[in-house]
Scaffold this active site. Structure first.
Site, PDB file in Angstrom:
ATOM      1  CE  LYS A  30      -3.912   2.295   2.232  1.00 49.18           C
ATOM      2  NZ  LYS A  30      -3.327   3.641   2.090  1.00 49.18           N
ATOM      3  CE1 TYR A  52      -5.542  -0.923  -1.970  1.00 58.53           C
ATOM      4  CE2 TYR A  52      -3.583  -2.137  -1.303  1.00 58.53           C
ATOM      5  CZ  TYR A  52      -4.520  -1.151  -1.073  1.00 58.53           C
ATOM      6  OH  TYR A  52      -4.450  -0.394   0.066  1.00 58.53           O
ATOM      7  CE1 TYR A  56      -8.300   2.610  -3.139  1.00 56.57           C
ATOM      8  CE2 TYR A  56      -6.393   4.005  -2.770  1.00 56.57           C
ATOM      9  CZ  TYR A  56      -7.670   3.611  -2.436  1.00 56.57           C
ATOM     10  OH  TYR A  56      -8.325   4.228  -1.397  1.00 56.57           O
ATOM     11  CG  ASP A  66     -10.377  11.143   3.284  1.00 52.46           C
ATOM     12  OD1 ASP A  66     -10.398  11.975   2.340  1.00 52.46           O
ATOM     13  OD2 ASP A  66      -9.918   9.996   3.150  1.00 52.46           O
ATOM     14  CG  ASP A 103     -11.638   7.052   2.292  1.00 52.46           C
ATOM     15  OD1 ASP A 103     -11.227   7.835   1.411  1.00 52.46           O
ATOM     16  OD2 ASP A 103     -11.057   6.002   2.598  1.00 52.46           O
TER      17      ASP A 103
END
Length: 383
Positions: A30, A52, A56, A66, A103
């Site tokens: 990530k 994933y 992304y 957020d 989010d």
């Protein structure tokens, strides 16, 4: 140039907008953009089988609830290097919250990828559901899945010797129920199934419900369910595992040219080819409604680059349901995970149009779901 605020947005973002990729599809790493430097920073490494399912990223010059840029799950065939700019079009969204507030995620398609560029709305995408059988390892979740089973299904489950197989049975039935309930006003617990003459499950209740057709397949590490309006369609999945006697099995069951192709390679290449051919054969024979009651050499396949060539022989003449459709057959071979093959076999609809491209969804039945974008390895059409 800073990726957060120095990339221009087009005048008409409904047509396309830029997405800066942070995490490539299939990654367990990530990454996040460091707001001060604009460089990538490793946030964490995902644990277990989680990864994933799509590339992304974010839309530059935007702010979500957020305080971060708007997040995007980008559907396309291939993983994309981090910090690549991809032109994308929104087709849907997921409403979410995290510890910092709203989010939401935008689901988008890459407009320069012909495999997905024609999608205009999330509803256009036919569903194909993927589940890791390990979701049943949580006792509370497994208890919920087992509570959905009928008395007959519980009796079938109890006949499995190993706990992992009893668990996979419950997860598979929960997956099918959850998938069908997306397309009919039926609670997952109310679906009823019966096996046809060849052991293939079909919907038999509730009465009066026009349920879509479905096909389900499972192997170690993956369960797949295809929900479709096409009667002659099926899915099969296989884990890439060691097959010591691949040539011997092929010699007894495969067409001569398939066995010859296997002899021409060795090691992992032979293993991958053997299992790819096996997966395509099973998907086709299941789509005929007969499964492995028909000889495997009734369908012979060859892989050349990204092309699938198929040679389909007439099935048992006395069984009209087993004969090949006069319409073309469409075959696809996917890599939903780096460790698995997934094959789709679908007869063209009566109107002669090709079947719609599949939409893949990775889910935990009755809990969460997210779009998935496995890599299309090869495809082909007969006729």
């Amino acid at each position: 140039m800073h990726p957060l605020h120095d990339i221009a947005l087009p005048d008409r973002i409904e047509q396309y907008f830029p997405v800066v990729i942070e995490i490539p599809k299939g990654s367990k790493l990530k990454y996040e953009i460091d707001k001060r430097t604009g460089l990538l920073m490793l946030d964490r490494v995902l644990y277990s089988a989680v990864h994933y399912p799509a590339s992304y990223g974010f839309i530059p010059q935007t702010h979500a609830g957020d305080g971060d840029p708007l997040d995007v799950l980008l559907l396309m065939q291939e993983p994309v290097f981090p910090l690549t700019i991809v032109r994308a079009r929104a087709v849907g969204g997921i409403a979410m919250r995290d510890d910092k507030g709203v989010d939401d995620k935008i689901i988008a398609v890459a407009i320069d990828d012909p495999a997905v560029a024609h999608y205009q709305d999330g509803k256009d995408l036919p569903p194909h559901f993927l589940v890791d059988p390990a979701v049943g390892e949580a006792p509370e979740r497994l208890a919920r899945y087992e509570a959905l089973l009928t008395a007959d299904e519980r009796a079938r489950q109890a006949r499995f010797v190993f706990a992992r197989d009893r668990q996979a049975f419950a997860v598979t039935r929960a997956l099918v129920r959850a998938a069908l309930s997306r397309f009919a006003p039926v609670a997952p617990a109310d679906w009823r199934f019966v096996a046809d003459g060849h052991g293939r499950p079909t919907v038999c209740g509730p009465a009066g419900i026009a349920a879509p057709a479905f096909s389900v397949s499972h192997t170690a590490g993956l369960i797949a369910c295809l929900v479709t309006g096409e009667v002659r369609a099926a899915v099969d999945v296989e884990q890439l595992r060691i097959v010591d006697d691949a040539l011997a099995i092929a010699g007894r069951n495969f067409a001569a040219d398939e066995t010859q192709a296997l002899r021409a390679c060795d090691g992992e290449q032979r293993r991958d080819l053997f299992l790819a051919l096996w997966t395509l054969k099973e998907a086709y024979l299941k789509a005929l409604g007969r499964g492995l009651s028909l000889p495997l050499d009734r369908a012979a396949f060859a892989l050349a680059g990204r092309a699938i060539a198929a040679r389909l022989q007439p099935a048992l003449a006395q069984d009209a349901t087993a004969g090949p459709s006069p319409a073309p057959w469409h075959f696809q071979l996917w890599r939903p995970l780096s460790t698995h093959w997934l094959a789709l076999a679908r007869a063209a609809p009566a109107d002669g149009e090709p079947p719609p491209p599949p939409r893949f969804v990775r889910l935990t039945p009755l809990e969460t779901e997210e779009p998935a974008a496995p890599s299309l390895f090869a495809s082909g059409v007969t006729g």
